[in-house]
Design a protein around this motif. Structure first.
Motif, PDB file in Angstrom:
ATOM      1  N   ILE A  19      79.382 -21.218 -45.839  1.00  0.00           N
ATOM      2  CA  ILE A  19      78.081 -21.796 -45.491  1.00  0.00           C
ATOM      3  C   ILE A  19      77.254 -21.907 -46.768  1.00  0.00           C
ATOM      4  CG2 ILE A  19      75.954 -21.481 -44.179  1.00  0.00           C
ATOM      5  CD1 ILE A  19      77.591 -19.680 -42.290  1.00  0.00           C
ATOM      6  N   PHE A  20      76.628 -23.055 -46.980  1.00  0.00           N
ATOM      7  CA  PHE A  20      75.749 -23.261 -48.124  1.00  0.00           C
ATOM      8  C   PHE A  20      74.307 -23.308 -47.628  1.00  0.00           C
ATOM      9  CE2 PHE A  20      79.802 -25.094 -49.267  1.00  0.00           C
ATOM     10  CZ  PHE A  20      80.002 -24.614 -50.553  1.00  0.00           C
ATOM     11  N   PHE A  21      73.409 -22.666 -48.362  1.00  0.00           N
ATOM     12  CA  PHE A  21      72.002 -22.669 -47.976  1.00  0.00           C
ATOM     13  C   PHE A  21      71.120 -22.536 -49.206  1.00  0.00           C
ATOM     14  CE2 PHE A  21      73.894 -18.521 -47.439  1.00  0.00           C
ATOM     15  CZ  PHE A  21      73.055 -17.681 -48.155  1.00  0.00           C
ATOM     16  N   VAL A  22      69.848 -22.857 -49.035  1.00  0.00           N
ATOM     17  CA  VAL A  22      68.850 -22.661 -50.087  1.00  0.00           C
ATOM     18  C   VAL A  22      67.896 -21.578 -49.631  1.00  0.00           C
ATOM     19  CG1 VAL A  22      69.022 -24.938 -51.145  1.00  0.00           C
ATOM     20  CG2 VAL A  22      67.425 -24.569 -49.259  1.00  0.00           C
ATOM     21  N   PHE A  23      67.380 -20.851 -50.631  1.00  0.00           N
ATOM     22  CA  PHE A  23      66.548 -19.695 -50.357  1.00  0.00           C
ATOM     23  C   PHE A  23      65.420 -19.609 -51.379  1.00  0.00           C
ATOM     24  CE2 PHE A  23      66.008 -15.228 -51.843  1.00  0.00           C
ATOM     25  CZ  PHE A  23      65.235 -14.777 -50.803  1.00  0.00           C
ATOM     26  N   GLY A  24      64.242 -19.228 -50.892  1.00  0.00           N
ATOM     27  CA  GLY A  24      63.128 -18.905 -51.773  1.00  0.00           C
ATOM     28  C   GLY A  24      62.330 -20.091 -52.255  1.00  0.00           C
ATOM     29  N   TRP A  25      61.249 -19.767 -52.960  1.00  0.00           N
ATOM     30  CA  TRP A  25      60.333 -20.788 -53.458  1.00  0.00           C
ATOM     31  C   TRP A  25      60.993 -21.667 -54.513  1.00  0.00           C
ATOM     32  CZ3 TRP A  25      59.395 -20.720 -58.632  1.00  0.00           C
ATOM     33  CH2 TRP A  25      59.689 -19.533 -59.308  1.00  0.00           C
ATOM     34  N   ASP A  26      62.030 -21.139 -55.185  1.00  0.00           N
ATOM     35  CA  ASP A  26      62.710 -21.915 -56.220  1.00  0.00           C
ATOM     36  C   ASP A  26      63.962 -22.623 -55.705  1.00  0.00           C
ATOM     37  OD1 ASP A  26      64.220 -19.657 -55.819  1.00  0.00           O
ATOM     38  OD2 ASP A  26      64.470 -19.185 -57.938  1.00  0.00           O
ATOM     39  N   ASN A  27      64.175 -22.577 -54.380  1.00  0.00           N
ATOM     40  CA  ASN A  27      65.314 -23.244 -53.734  1.00  0.00           C
ATOM     41  C   ASN A  27      66.652 -22.880 -54.388  1.00  0.00           C
ATOM     42  OD1 ASN A  27      63.933 -24.586 -51.668  1.00  0.00           O
ATOM     43  ND2 ASN A  27      63.285 -26.172 -53.095  1.00  0.00           N
ATOM     44  N   THR A  28      66.904 -21.595 -54.501  1.00  0.00           N
ATOM     45  CA  THR A  28      68.166 -21.107 -55.035  1.00  0.00           C
ATOM     46  C   THR A  28      69.303 -21.526 -54.110  1.00  0.00           C
ATOM     47  OG1 THR A  28      67.081 -19.197 -56.043  1.00  0.00           O
ATOM     48  CG2 THR A  28      69.454 -19.030 -55.689  1.00  0.00           C
ATOM     49  N   LEU A  29      70.313 -22.180 -54.665  1.00  0.00           N
ATOM     50  CA  LEU A  29      71.475 -22.603 -53.896  1.00  0.00           C
ATOM     51  C   LEU A  29      72.459 -21.441 -53.819  1.00  0.00           C
ATOM     52  CD1 LEU A  29      73.067 -24.821 -52.403  1.00  0.00           C
ATOM     53  CD2 LEU A  29      73.987 -25.512 -54.636  1.00  0.00           C
TER      54      LEU A  29
END
Length: 142
Positions: free
Chosen positions: A116-126
């Motif tokens: 599964i791929f996702f983005v996280f946080g204010w900096d959109n960490t992949l």
């Protein structure tokens, strides 16, 4: 109602769209055949993807809003969903109490494996989460 931010999936000759409160609506490309597929949770968040020839539903767990549940549609005729995997946000991000689609967003599920791929946080960490190994890795951080 089809969710504007929802992903759509083309699978088995049908376009699948997540709707609320009905579940998933599937329509053939001629617009002549429509199906409604109930989903296992009644939550108004979640997303659909396809992997390994199956329809996936990723949603918050009905018992714990800080846990991601991954469901697969096993049988179109009986609408049988199977819970494939669950994971807590504390495992994914080393932080507790993160909301699906607010603090993190699922981008896609790998079409050929349990990734599964996702983005996280204010900096959109992949990031990627491998379900089989239960491992999280950062792919790109700005």
């Amino acid at each position: 109602m089809v969710q504007r931010s929802s992903t759509s999936v083309f699978l088995h000759g049908f376009m699948h769209m997540l709707t609320y409160p009905n579940g998933i609506v599937a329509v053939d490309m001629d617009g002549k055949t429509w199906k409604t597929i109930p989903i296992p949770s009644g939550d108004d968040s979640g997303c659909i993807h396809q992997s390994q020839g199956l329809l996936y539903l990723l949603d918050t767990d009905s018992e714990d809003a800080f846990k991601l549940s991954i469901w697969i549609l096993e049988d179109y005729d009986s609408h049988k969903w199977t819970l494939k995997h669950t994971v807590c946000t504390a495992k994914l991000f080393r932080k507790k109490n993160l909301w699906f689609d607010h603090h993190y967003k699922v981008i896609t599920v790998h079409p050929e494996c349990n990734l599964i791929f996702f983005v996280f946080g204010w900096d959109n960490t992949l990031m990627a989460y491998e379900m089989d190994r239960k491992e999280v890795r950062v792919i790109h951080k700005t």
